[in-house]
Design a protein around this motif. Structure first.
Motif, PDB file in Angstrom:
ATOM      1  N   LYS A   1      -6.637  12.581  -0.377  1.00  0.00           N
ATOM      2  CA  LYS A   1      -6.619  11.461   0.589  1.00  0.00           C
ATOM      3  C   LYS A   1      -5.224  11.284   1.197  1.00  0.00           C
ATOM      4  CE  LYS A   1      -8.313   8.752  -2.607  1.00  0.00           C
ATOM      5  NZ  LYS A   1      -8.608   7.478  -3.273  1.00  0.00           N
ATOM      6  N   GLY A   2      -4.460  12.346   1.218  1.00  0.00           N
ATOM      7  CA  GLY A   2      -3.130  12.275   1.803  1.00  0.00           C
ATOM      8  C   GLY A   2      -2.156  11.519   0.920  1.00  0.00           C
ATOM      9  N   GLY A   3      -2.450  11.430  -0.389  1.00  0.00           N
ATOM     10  CA  GLY A   3      -1.560  10.779  -1.336  1.00  0.00           C
ATOM     11  C   GLY A   3      -1.768   9.287  -1.477  1.00  0.00           C
ATOM     12  N   ASP A   4      -2.746   8.758  -0.764  1.00  0.00           N
ATOM     13  CA  ASP A   4      -2.937   7.296  -0.737  1.00  0.00           C
ATOM     14  C   ASP A   4      -3.333   6.756  -2.115  1.00  0.00           C
ATOM     15  OD1 ASP A   4      -3.237   4.728   0.061  1.00  0.00           O
ATOM     16  OD2 ASP A   4      -5.224   5.023   0.961  1.00  0.00           O
TER      17      ASP A   4
ATOM     18  N   ARG B   1       0.861  -1.180   0.000  1.00  0.00           N
ATOM     19  CA  ARG B   1       0.000   0.000   0.000  1.00  0.00           C
ATOM     20  C   ARG B   1       0.892   1.222   0.000  1.00  0.00           C
ATOM     21  NH1 ARG B   1      -5.409   1.105   3.435  1.00  0.00           N
ATOM     22  NH2 ARG B   1      -5.804   3.186   2.578  1.00  0.00           N
ATOM     23  N   ILE B   2       0.600   2.130  -0.920  1.00  0.00           N
ATOM     24  CA  ILE B   2       1.541   3.214  -1.172  1.00  0.00           C
ATOM     25  C   ILE B   2       0.844   4.563  -1.165  1.00  0.00           C
ATOM     26  CG2 ILE B   2       2.915   4.230  -3.057  1.00  0.00           C
ATOM     27  CD1 ILE B   2       3.570   1.254  -3.741  1.00  0.00           C
ATOM     28  N   SER B   3       1.540   5.575  -0.627  1.00  0.00           N
ATOM     29  CA  SER B   3       1.102   6.956  -0.808  1.00  0.00           C
ATOM     30  C   SER B   3       2.163   7.653  -1.644  1.00  0.00           C
ATOM     31  CB  SER B   3       0.982   7.662   0.538  1.00  0.00           C
ATOM     32  OG  SER B   3       0.001   7.041   1.312  1.00  0.00           O
ATOM     33  N   HIS B   4       1.756   8.645  -2.410  1.00  0.00           N
ATOM     34  CA  HIS B   4       2.791   9.361  -3.179  1.00  0.00           C
ATOM     35  C   HIS B   4       2.467  10.849  -3.307  1.00  0.00           C
ATOM     36  CE1 HIS B   4       1.289   9.760  -7.570  1.00  0.00           C
ATOM     37  NE2 HIS B   4       0.286   9.848  -6.737  1.00  0.00           N
ATOM     38  N   ILE B   5       3.511  11.586  -3.572  1.00  0.00           N
ATOM     39  CA  ILE B   5       3.377  13.007  -3.882  1.00  0.00           C
ATOM     40  C   ILE B   5       3.968  13.187  -5.265  1.00  0.00           C
ATOM     41  CG2 ILE B   5       4.109  15.354  -3.299  1.00  0.00           C
ATOM     42  CD1 ILE B   5       4.389  14.333  -0.365  1.00  0.00           C
ATOM     43  N   LEU B   6       3.218  13.849  -6.163  1.00  0.00           N
ATOM     44  CA  LEU B   6       3.694  14.026  -7.540  1.00  0.00           C
ATOM     45  C   LEU B   6       4.016  15.487  -7.796  1.00  0.00           C
ATOM     46  CD1 LEU B   6       4.130  13.077 -10.488  1.00  0.00           C
ATOM     47  CD2 LEU B   6       1.703  13.504 -10.869  1.00  0.00           C
ATOM     48  N   ILE B   7       5.231  15.730  -8.229  1.00  0.00           N
ATOM     49  CA  ILE B   7       5.578  17.065  -8.740  1.00  0.00           C
ATOM     50  C   ILE B   7       5.595  16.928 -10.251  1.00  0.00           C
ATOM     51  CG2 ILE B   7       7.229  18.966  -8.674  1.00  0.00           C
ATOM     52  CD1 ILE B   7       6.017  18.089  -5.920  1.00  0.00           C
TER      53      ILE B   7
ATOM     54  N   ALA C   1       1.332  16.038   1.081  1.00  0.00           N
ATOM     55  CA  ALA C   1       0.700  15.548  -0.152  1.00  0.00           C
ATOM     56  C   ALA C   1      -0.449  16.476  -0.530  1.00  0.00           C
ATOM     57  CB  ALA C   1       0.195  14.120   0.046  1.00  0.00           C
ATOM     58  N   LYS C   2      -1.264  16.810   0.477  1.00  0.00           N
ATOM     59  CA  LYS C   2      -2.417  17.680   0.226  1.00  0.00           C
ATOM     60  C   LYS C   2      -1.966  19.009  -0.357  1.00  0.00           C
ATOM     61  CE  LYS C   2      -5.584  16.070   3.400  1.00  0.00           C
ATOM     62  NZ  LYS C   2      -5.886  16.007   4.810  1.00  0.00           N
ATOM     63  N   GLU C   3      -0.839  19.535   0.193  1.00  0.00           N
ATOM     64  CA  GLU C   3      -0.391  20.865  -0.223  1.00  0.00           C
ATOM     65  C   GLU C   3       0.328  20.861  -1.562  1.00  0.00           C
ATOM     66  OE1 GLU C   3       1.971  22.021   3.072  1.00  0.00           O
ATOM     67  OE2 GLU C   3       0.245  22.412   4.367  1.00  0.00           O
ATOM     68  N   ASN C   4       1.020  19.756  -1.882  1.00  0.00           N
ATOM     69  CA  ASN C   4       1.945  19.813  -3.011  1.00  0.00           C
ATOM     70  C   ASN C   4       1.643  18.885  -4.176  1.00  0.00           C
ATOM     71  OD1 ASN C   4       3.956  21.698  -1.834  1.00  0.00           O
ATOM     72  ND2 ASN C   4       4.043  20.081  -0.282  1.00  0.00           N
TER      73      ASN C   4
ATOM     74  N   HIS D   1       8.130  11.643  -8.427  1.00  0.00           N
ATOM     75  CA  HIS D   1       7.305  11.107  -7.345  1.00  0.00           C
ATOM     76  C   HIS D   1       8.150  10.921  -6.111  1.00  0.00           C
ATOM     77  CE1 HIS D   1       4.195   9.459 -10.187  1.00  0.00           C
ATOM     78  NE2 HIS D   1       5.254   9.493 -11.009  1.00  0.00           N
ATOM     79  N   ILE D   2       7.536  11.161  -4.957  1.00  0.00           N
ATOM     80  CA  ILE D   2       8.121  10.673  -3.712  1.00  0.00           C
ATOM     81  C   ILE D   2       7.080   9.727  -3.140  1.00  0.00           C
ATOM     82  CG2 ILE D   2       9.003  11.284  -1.435  1.00  0.00           C
ATOM     83  CD1 ILE D   2       9.334  14.153  -2.621  1.00  0.00           C
ATOM     84  N   ALA D   3       7.480   8.463  -2.917  1.00  0.00           N
ATOM     85  CA  ALA D   3       6.501   7.467  -2.477  1.00  0.00           C
ATOM     86  C   ALA D   3       6.822   6.972  -1.093  1.00  0.00           C
ATOM     87  CB  ALA D   3       6.470   6.298  -3.458  1.00  0.00           C
ATOM     88  N   LYS D   4       5.772   6.564  -0.390  1.00  0.00           N
ATOM     89  CA  LYS D   4       5.951   6.028   0.959  1.00  0.00           C
ATOM     90  C   LYS D   4       5.237   4.686   1.029  1.00  0.00           C
ATOM     91  CE  LYS D   4       4.823   7.038   5.781  1.00  0.00           C
ATOM     92  NZ  LYS D   4       4.293   8.044   6.710  1.00  0.00           N
ATOM     93  N   LEU D   5       5.919   3.713   1.595  1.00  0.00           N
ATOM     94  CA  LEU D   5       5.285   2.407   1.761  1.00  0.00           C
ATOM     95  C   LEU D   5       4.537   2.431   3.090  1.00  0.00           C
ATOM     96  CD1 LEU D   5       4.947  -0.497   0.698  1.00  0.00           C
ATOM     97  CD2 LEU D   5       6.944  -1.118   2.060  1.00  0.00           C
TER      98      LEU D   5
END
Lengths: 213, 631
Positions: free
Chosen positions: B317-320, B264-270, B305-308, B356-360
């Protein structure tokens, strides 16, 4: 196949015919077309007006659902003033009667229902308005006026409602026997699937048996 | 000569043009439709001169056939009549609409179509979907829109009639007064039970009853069948795959015996738009690095994630991204994510979307069965496949053998190694076991099986189950012999006699009551219970419905003089009652739910039902002809 003389003669005949009847034929055709297009134009015009009244009436129903009763009156007024020849005017008058009833404006209720009885283009609407006005009069104690109002010949389709009302009015006048007969007719004319049958039976039964034994 | 013929051609031309234009103009104005429609058609009804064609009627029936209504119902005359009534009503509404000047304009119609949920995809009107739905329903646009107009007009009138009903308080009070009226009375019931023992039923009476009711005591036509059942579940039970096959299948079907790693991963995309300049590319990377730094310094992933994040769907959803299976992410991102432990984040990873910066956030390792663990499952898989193959071969063989040897099931059973079973007796109503299936019953009573004594065709009970059957025994419909039903008739006649006796005694008591004896005395003299009741129409408690009706139909007693009556309660005997008093209902004493009920009964009658009257008025004043032969 034919000699020139005969052909010549034929053309002459045609010319002669045209001289005598030509203008009449043209006038006839022009008149026919005028009637045809005139009629088409008139139908289109009527349809357009009906569609406009229909849209206003839908607006009125929406206003009613939103409980915007002032708007209901305003829209209804517009339909009744400007589109009185359309069937929507009668329905609009009945809606205003309802809104006025809730606002306890008895005179306005009666005025609107009377307008519908006198002017609604659809016979069905006139019947609905007549039945309602008679009940309003009866509630005011004007039994004879109500009875007079419903003394009409053509009640096609609405027989059961007229007879029930007549029964109610006769009970108020104390004429049990005539009331019994009216209720019996109301039951006879009732749609077989109506859930109202027990109520009519109850009204009839409450008058007791015809002969007291 | 030449000139003359030219003139002639020209004159002919002019006349032809005039005639032609006279014919064409009406078509141009009204279309050809009304000229040709109905001319050569068979009609089922004519409503004020408008024909309802057999074709239209069939179409209406077909549309119902497509729905889930049972065919027997569709074939019944009542149902056919109802369909026709419906068509007549529609025709009347259309005619009335035109005549009276009701109309739904094109703009209004367009709005209705646009707002219809059935034509919406993703909350928006979809013209392609609209067309598709119409095609599925077998309608063309023109006839659908015509119907929509009719429906809308009827709804306009109905709503108007319903909503404008006037809720008069006096009417409501009348209803409540009658519902709440209380009647106090006493009564006795002479039941038939006490007379049963003293009844006498002669043999002659029983015989006479049996003979005078020739249609009673019948057993229906019945059959017994033999059948062969071919079912996937019964096939290849003993099939043993070889070791080699097992290994091969295990390797081929690896996916069945393992589950993948789930992350299950969350990510932030620039985001980096395709074709971005080098400058923009660097800017994006710098921004990603800043965010990475903040994250590593305990920044909250969801907030950042929400901001960027440019991926707006997940940013909220916090990048989920949810749980992803292998192969679902771009390769570079997936590789980076694979190295993470739960809670860790990647460096900025470049994909075609940007950085992307991803979080497991969760990790569930996959499972992998060994061959030995999976052996039983693999064997079953092979057995099932084998059974299915055999099934399709045998279906073919069974059909052929049953057809080639129509006089017996034995050849098919022998060749296919299946057993022949037998059913119990059953009628056309169906029966136990296999006869509970209507398809079996239909086949058993088909002419080939019943009259020609042939094997039935293969009957598909389910996708993986087939039956073929033949009749082995047949019983005509018959009448049970008198001896079998003697007891039944005797009981029946006894009951009849007892009922008559009860009725007679009841009437005698009623006569004495009117002569002046009291109901209490009479009850005592005949050892009957004297019951007391005080009930209203709306709440009759446990008193017999027929008694309630009679009591409330009776006169109101005057000056303490009770009113008497008797009622036939059929199988329950006879009741005799004496009404003591009547108390008028008081509307103000009604509880809220009863008041609401009165209001709704009246609203229905003075509103919605008036619209029904409106429709029946159309019917009564229209000239309707029905051609029943064409239905």
């Amino acid at each position: 196949m034919s000699d020139p003389y005969t052909e010549q003669e034929q053309v002459e005949k045609l010319k002669q015919w045209w001289k005598t009847y030509g203008s009449a034929l043209l006038v006839g055709i022009a008149l026919g077309l005028a009637i045809l297009f005139g009629n088409k134009y008139w139908t289109d015009y009527k349809q357009q007006r009906a569609a406009a009244a229909s849209a206003l009436y839908d607006q009125l129903l929406q206003d009613y659902r939103k409980k915007a009763f002032d708007d209901v009156r305003k829209t209804a007024g517009k339909i009744i003033d400007e589109y009185s020849e359309t069937p929507y005017a009668g329905l609009a008058a009945m809606m205003v009667a309802r809104v006025s009833f809730d606002a306890k404006q008895s005179e306005e209720v009666q005025r609107q229902l009377r307008w519908a009885i006198d002017h609604a283009s659809d016979g069905g609407t006139r019947h609905a308005a007549r039945l309602r006005l008679a009940r309003v009069l009866a509630a005011d104690g004007k039994i004879d006026a109500a009875l007079a109002l419903i003394s009409i010949k053509d009640t096609a389709g609405f027989e059961s409602d007229y007879e029930e009302l007549r029964g109610d009015l006769l009970v108020a006048k104390g004429d049990k026997q005539a009331a019994r007969e009216a209720y019996a007719r109301a039951i006879k004319h009732l749609d077989a699937t109506s859930s109202y049958l027990p109520v009519l039976n109850m009204k009839l039964d409450d008058l007791g048996p015809e002969t007291d034994t | 000569m030449l000139m003359l013929s030219a003139i002639r051609e020209k004159t002919q031309g002019i006349i032809a043009t005039i005639i032609l234009s006279l014919v064409i103009i009406p078509f141009a104005l009204w279309g050809t439709y009304s000229y040709f429609e109905g001319s050569s058609n068979v009609n089922v009804a004519t409503v004020d001169g408008t024909d309802i064609s057999q074709q239209a009627y069939r179409l209406a029936l077909d549309r119902l056939l497509a729905s889930n209504i049972k065919p027997e119902i569709l074939q019944s005359p009542e149902f056919k009549r109802q369909v026709l009534d419906n068509l007549i009503e529609q025709t009347l509404l259309v005619q009335n609409g035109i005549e009276q000047g009701y109309r739904v304009g094109d703009a209004e119609l367009a709005r209705m179509i646009r707002e219809e949920p059935a034509f919406k995809r993703d909350d928006h009107f979809d013209p392609a979907l609209y067309q598709a739905v119409l095609r599925r329903e077998g309608l063309n646009e023109q006839s659908f829109e015509q119907r929509l107009r009719t429906v809308q007009i009827s709804s306009q009138i109905e709503t108007g009639f319903r909503e404008s009903a006037l809720p008069l308080a006096s009417e409501k009070d009348t209803l409540l007064r009658l519902w709440l009226q209380q009647r106090e009375f006493e009564y006795i019931v002479v039941g038939p039970a006490r007379f049963i023992s003293s009844t006498q039923v002669s043999e002659d009476a029983i015989k006479q009853y049996y003979e005078s009711h020739p249609d009673a005591f019948k057993t229906p036509e019945q059959v017994r069948v033999a059948y062969i059942e071919l079912s996937v579940a019964d096939l290849a039970r003993d099939y043993q795959p070889t070791e080699e096959q097992l290994h091969k299948t295990f390797t081929e079907e690896q996916a069945r015996y393992s589950t993948p790693d789930l992350r299950r991963i969350s990510h932030i995309l620039i985001e980096v738009p395709s074709g971005a300049s080098k400058e923009d590319e660097e800017k994006a990377l710098e921004k990603a690095r800043t965010i990475e730094k903040k994250l590593r310094a305990d920044g909250d992933f969801a907030t950042l994630a929400k901001e960027n994040s440019a991926d707006s769907a997940t940013a909220a959803k916090g990048g989920d991204l949810g749980t992803v299976e292998p192969g679902a992410l771009p390769k570079a991102l997936e590789d980076a994510v694979k190295k993470l432990k739960p809670g860790e984040i990647t460096e900025p990873v470049r994909t075609s979307f940007g950085y992307h910066i991803a979080k497991l956030t969760e990790y569930t390792p996959g499972t992998h069965k060994t061959f030995e663990q999976a052996r039983a499952d693999v064997a079953k898989l092979l057995r099932d496949r084998r059974a299915e193959e055999q099934f399709y071969e045998k279906v073919e063989q069974l059909s052929n053998l049953a057809y080639e040897h129509p006089e017996s099931l034995a050849p098919a059973a022998e060749r296919l190694g299946l057993k022949i079973s037998q059913s119990d007796w059953f009628s056309r109503e169906g029966g136990q076991g296999i006869a509970a299936n209507p398809k079996i019953v239909e086949a058993a009573f088909s002419p080939e099986v019943l009259h020609d004594a042939r094997n039935s065709e293969a009957i598909e009970l389910a996708q993986d189950k087939l039956v073929t059957l033949r009749m082995i025994d047949h019983r005509e419909a018959s009448r049970k012999p008198l001896a079998d039903v003697r007891g039944e008739i005797q009981t029946l006649l006894q009951k009849q006699q007892a009922q008559e006796s009860a009725s007679k005694l009841g009437s005698e008591i009623y006569a004495k009551l009117r002569e002046g004896q009291s109901l209490a005395e009479l009850a005592k003299a005949n050892s009957l219970n004297l019951e007391q009741a005080q009930i209203s129409r709306i709440n009759p408690k446990t008193v017999d419905r027929r008694l309630v009706t009679a009591v409330f139909k009776a006169r109101v007693p005057q000056a303490d003089k009770p009113v008497f009556g008797e009622v036939d309660l059929q199988a329950n005997g006879r009741a005799v009652f004496a009404i003591k008093s009547v108390k008028e209902g008081v509307p103000s004493e009604a509880d809220a739910s009863l008041v609401r009920r009165a209001e709704s009964v009246l609203q229905q009658r003075r509103g919605a039902e008036l619209y029904r009257d409106y429709l029946s008025r159309l019917r009564e004043t229209a000239d309707i002809k029905i051609y029943a032969d064409n239905l």
